[in-house]
Design a protein around this motif. Sequence first.
Motif, PDB file in Angstrom:
ATOM      1  N   GLY A 114      -8.320  20.552   3.107  1.00  0.00           N
ATOM      2  CA  GLY A 114      -8.645  19.180   3.481  1.00  0.00           C
ATOM      3  C   GLY A 114      -7.788  18.165   2.764  1.00  0.00           C
ATOM      4  O   GLY A 114      -6.769  18.513   2.166  1.00  0.00           O
ATOM      5  N   THR A 115      -8.219  16.928   2.837  1.00  0.00           N
ATOM      6  CA  THR A 115      -7.477  15.848   2.194  1.00  0.00           C
ATOM      7  C   THR A 115      -8.426  14.964   1.395  1.00  0.00           C
ATOM      8  O   THR A 115      -9.619  14.894   1.681  1.00  0.00           O
ATOM      9  N   ILE A 116      -7.847  14.317   0.406  1.00  0.00           N
ATOM     10  CA  ILE A 116      -8.532  13.288  -0.368  1.00  0.00           C
ATOM     11  C   ILE A 116      -7.787  11.994  -0.102  1.00  0.00           C
ATOM     12  O   ILE A 116      -6.564  11.936  -0.258  1.00  0.00           O
ATOM     13  N   ARG A 117      -8.512  10.972   0.314  1.00  0.00           N
ATOM     14  CA  ARG A 117      -7.898   9.655   0.537  1.00  0.00           C
ATOM     15  C   ARG A 117      -8.686   8.634  -0.267  1.00  0.00           C
ATOM     16  O   ARG A 117      -9.918   8.592  -0.201  1.00  0.00           O
ATOM     17  N   THR A 118      -7.985   7.828  -1.028  1.00  0.00           N
ATOM     18  CA  THR A 118      -8.612   6.771  -1.816  1.00  0.00           C
ATOM     19  C   THR A 118      -7.719   5.540  -1.778  1.00  0.00           C
ATOM     20  O   THR A 118      -6.586   5.602  -1.286  1.00  0.00           O
ATOM     21  N   LEU A 119      -8.231   4.471  -2.338  1.00  0.00           N
ATOM     22  CA  LEU A 119      -7.427   3.257  -2.450  1.00  0.00           C
ATOM     23  C   LEU A 119      -6.884   3.071  -3.861  1.00  0.00           C
ATOM     24  O   LEU A 119      -6.242   2.069  -4.145  1.00  0.00           O
TER      25      LEU A 119
ATOM     26  N   VAL B 153      -0.152  17.379  -4.058  1.00  0.00           N
ATOM     27  CA  VAL B 153      -0.145  15.923  -4.139  1.00  0.00           C
ATOM     28  C   VAL B 153       0.632  15.366  -2.957  1.00  0.00           C
ATOM     29  O   VAL B 153       1.789  15.715  -2.724  1.00  0.00           O
ATOM     30  N   GLY B 154      -0.036  14.513  -2.206  1.00  0.00           N
ATOM     31  CA  GLY B 154       0.579  13.903  -1.030  1.00  0.00           C
ATOM     32  C   GLY B 154       0.972  12.459  -1.290  1.00  0.00           C
ATOM     33  O   GLY B 154       1.262  12.069  -2.421  1.00  0.00           O
ATOM     34  N   THR B 155       0.934  11.697  -0.251  1.00  0.00           N
ATOM     35  CA  THR B 155       1.330  10.300  -0.302  1.00  0.00           C
ATOM     36  C   THR B 155       0.339   9.494  -1.136  1.00  0.00           C
ATOM     37  O   THR B 155      -0.860   9.597  -0.933  1.00  0.00           O
ATOM     38  N   PRO B 156       0.840   8.679  -2.066  1.00  0.00           N
ATOM     39  CA  PRO B 156      -0.077   7.865  -2.876  1.00  0.00           C
ATOM     40  C   PRO B 156      -0.689   6.729  -2.060  1.00  0.00           C
ATOM     41  O   PRO B 156      -0.181   6.386  -0.991  1.00  0.00           O
ATOM     42  N   PRO B 157      -1.761   6.131  -2.575  1.00  0.00           N
ATOM     43  CA  PRO B 157      -2.345   4.982  -1.873  1.00  0.00           C
ATOM     44  C   PRO B 157      -1.327   3.852  -1.742  1.00  0.00           C
ATOM     45  O   PRO B 157      -0.533   3.618  -2.651  1.00  0.00           O
ATOM     46  N   LEU B 158      -1.355   3.170  -0.617  1.00  0.00           N
ATOM     47  CA  LEU B 158      -0.471   2.030  -0.385  1.00  0.00           C
ATOM     48  C   LEU B 158      -1.209   0.768  -0.824  1.00  0.00           C
ATOM     49  O   LEU B 158      -2.263   0.453  -0.283  1.00  0.00           O
ATOM     50  N   VAL B 159      -0.661   0.098  -1.838  1.00  0.00           N
ATOM     51  CA  VAL B 159      -1.281  -1.113  -2.366  1.00  0.00           C
ATOM     52  C   VAL B 159      -0.237  -2.224  -2.333  1.00  0.00           C
ATOM     53  O   VAL B 159       0.753  -2.189  -3.063  1.00  0.00           O
ATOM     54  N   ASN B 160      -0.461  -3.201  -1.448  1.00  0.00           N
ATOM     55  CA  ASN B 160       0.447  -4.345  -1.346  1.00  0.00           C
ATOM     56  C   ASN B 160       0.399  -5.192  -2.606  1.00  0.00           C
ATOM     57  O   ASN B 160      -0.653  -5.361  -3.213  1.00  0.00           O
ATOM     58  N   ASP B 161       1.552  -5.741  -2.975  1.00  0.00           N
ATOM     59  CA  ASP B 161       1.635  -6.682  -4.084  1.00  0.00           C
ATOM     60  C   ASP B 161       1.056  -8.020  -3.622  1.00  0.00           C
ATOM     61  O   ASP B 161       1.462  -8.538  -2.566  1.00  0.00           O
ATOM     62  N   PRO B 162       0.112  -8.603  -4.364  1.00  0.00           N
ATOM     63  CA  PRO B 162      -0.521  -9.856  -3.920  1.00  0.00           C
ATOM     64  C   PRO B 162       0.479 -11.002  -3.685  1.00  0.00           C
ATOM     65  O   PRO B 162       0.365 -11.731  -2.698  1.00  0.00           O
ATOM     66  N   ARG B 163       1.456 -11.159  -4.571  1.00  0.00           N
ATOM     67  CA  ARG B 163       2.435 -12.244  -4.416  1.00  0.00           C
ATOM     68  C   ARG B 163       3.281 -12.053  -3.161  1.00  0.00           C
ATOM     69  O   ARG B 163       3.513 -12.984  -2.387  1.00  0.00           O
ATOM     70  N   GLU B 164       3.720 -10.825  -2.921  1.00  0.00           N
ATOM     71  CA  GLU B 164       4.535 -10.538  -1.741  1.00  0.00           C
ATOM     72  C   GLU B 164       3.707 -10.692  -0.464  1.00  0.00           C
ATOM     73  O   GLU B 164       4.208 -11.166   0.553  1.00  0.00           O
TER      74      GLU B 164
ATOM     75  N   GLU C 188       0.673   6.528   4.370  1.00  0.00           N
ATOM     76  CA  GLU C 188       1.878   5.818   4.781  1.00  0.00           C
ATOM     77  C   GLU C 188       2.979   6.005   3.740  1.00  0.00           C
ATOM     78  O   GLU C 188       2.775   5.725   2.555  1.00  0.00           O
ATOM     79  N   ASP C 189       4.154   6.477   4.182  1.00  0.00           N
ATOM     80  CA  ASP C 189       5.290   6.701   3.283  1.00  0.00           C
ATOM     81  C   ASP C 189       5.754   5.434   2.580  1.00  0.00           C
ATOM     82  O   ASP C 189       6.374   5.496   1.519  1.00  0.00           O
ATOM     83  N   PHE C 190       5.470   4.267   3.154  1.00  0.00           N
ATOM     84  CA  PHE C 190       5.876   3.002   2.545  1.00  0.00           C
ATOM     85  C   PHE C 190       5.305   2.859   1.133  1.00  0.00           C
ATOM     86  O   PHE C 190       5.841   2.112   0.311  1.00  0.00           O
ATOM     87  N   SER C 191       4.225   3.584   0.844  1.00  0.00           N
ATOM     88  CA  SER C 191       3.628   3.519  -0.496  1.00  0.00           C
ATOM     89  C   SER C 191       4.628   3.930  -1.578  1.00  0.00           C
ATOM     90  O   SER C 191       4.559   3.427  -2.704  1.00  0.00           O
ATOM     91  N   TYR C 192       5.549   4.829  -1.251  1.00  0.00           N
ATOM     92  CA  TYR C 192       6.565   5.225  -2.240  1.00  0.00           C
ATOM     93  C   TYR C 192       7.490   4.052  -2.580  1.00  0.00           C
ATOM     94  O   TYR C 192       7.888   3.876  -3.726  1.00  0.00           O
TER      95      TYR C 192
ATOM     96  N   PRO D 173       7.870  -4.340  -5.799  1.00  0.00           N
ATOM     97  CA  PRO D 173       6.743  -5.030  -5.160  1.00  0.00           C
ATOM     98  C   PRO D 173       7.075  -5.363  -3.716  1.00  0.00           C
ATOM     99  O   PRO D 173       8.225  -5.699  -3.394  1.00  0.00           O
ATOM    100  N   GLY D 174       6.101  -5.262  -2.848  1.00  0.00           N
ATOM    101  CA  GLY D 174       6.326  -5.535  -1.438  1.00  0.00           C
ATOM    102  C   GLY D 174       5.016  -5.648  -0.698  1.00  0.00           C
ATOM    103  O   GLY D 174       3.940  -5.620  -1.289  1.00  0.00           O
ATOM    104  N   ALA D 175       5.130  -5.762   0.619  1.00  0.00           N
ATOM    105  CA  ALA D 175       3.951  -5.879   1.471  1.00  0.00           C
ATOM    106  C   ALA D 175       4.194  -5.127   2.773  1.00  0.00           C
ATOM    107  O   ALA D 175       5.186  -5.354   3.456  1.00  0.00           O
ATOM    108  N   PHE D 176       3.300  -4.228   3.096  1.00  0.00           N
ATOM    109  CA  PHE D 176       3.334  -3.483   4.351  1.00  0.00           C
ATOM    110  C   PHE D 176       2.629  -4.325   5.403  1.00  0.00           C
ATOM    111  O   PHE D 176       1.543  -4.850   5.165  1.00  0.00           O
ATOM    112  N   ILE D 177       3.251  -4.469   6.566  1.00  0.00           N
ATOM    113  CA  ILE D 177       2.653  -5.275   7.630  1.00  0.00           C
ATOM    114  C   ILE D 177       2.686  -4.508   8.949  1.00  0.00           C
ATOM    115  O   ILE D 177       3.540  -3.644   9.169  1.00  0.00           O
TER     116      ILE D 177
END
Length: 162
Positions: free
Chosen positions: A32-37, A70-81, A108-112, A118-122
Amino acid sequence: MLNPMEASVISVGKIESGTTYNIIPDSAKIIGTIRTLSPGAVSIIQHQIVQLTDGICSGFGAKSTVEFIVGTPPLVNDPRETEFVESIIRTTFGDEVFELADPIMGSEDFSYYLQEKPGAFIYVGMRGEKSKYPHHHPKFDIDEDVFPEAIQLFIELIKHYK
């Protein structure tokens, strides 16, 4: 063990065991998978999975092995970006176009990239009839009609980036 307000999901996607209905198998495999924020939540869940698996198996005289890939890490947008992107979208297209999305448990690979800079996924163009299904859905169909606005957005982001 986790804050109940912090989203986390454990999904069992596959269970393998045995070869027929009337023979007790000597092993079983659960995948299975584990997904968190948050990365911290992943560690807590992994620790609990090992503890629970060892405890259940010990209670029945069995042995367990737990392996985490270990898979893709959580994607966390930078607040300023994120604020910068929001301001450009609102200025360029109007307030009614912008919608701040709730956190999702996707992968989402963008998390890497966001681990390095710092950035923002849209999401771009996710409201039309053609794109009524989410990404990775078998019926997802990209809406090419949004390309001109998407290109305009990225030009504006580049022009105003500091």
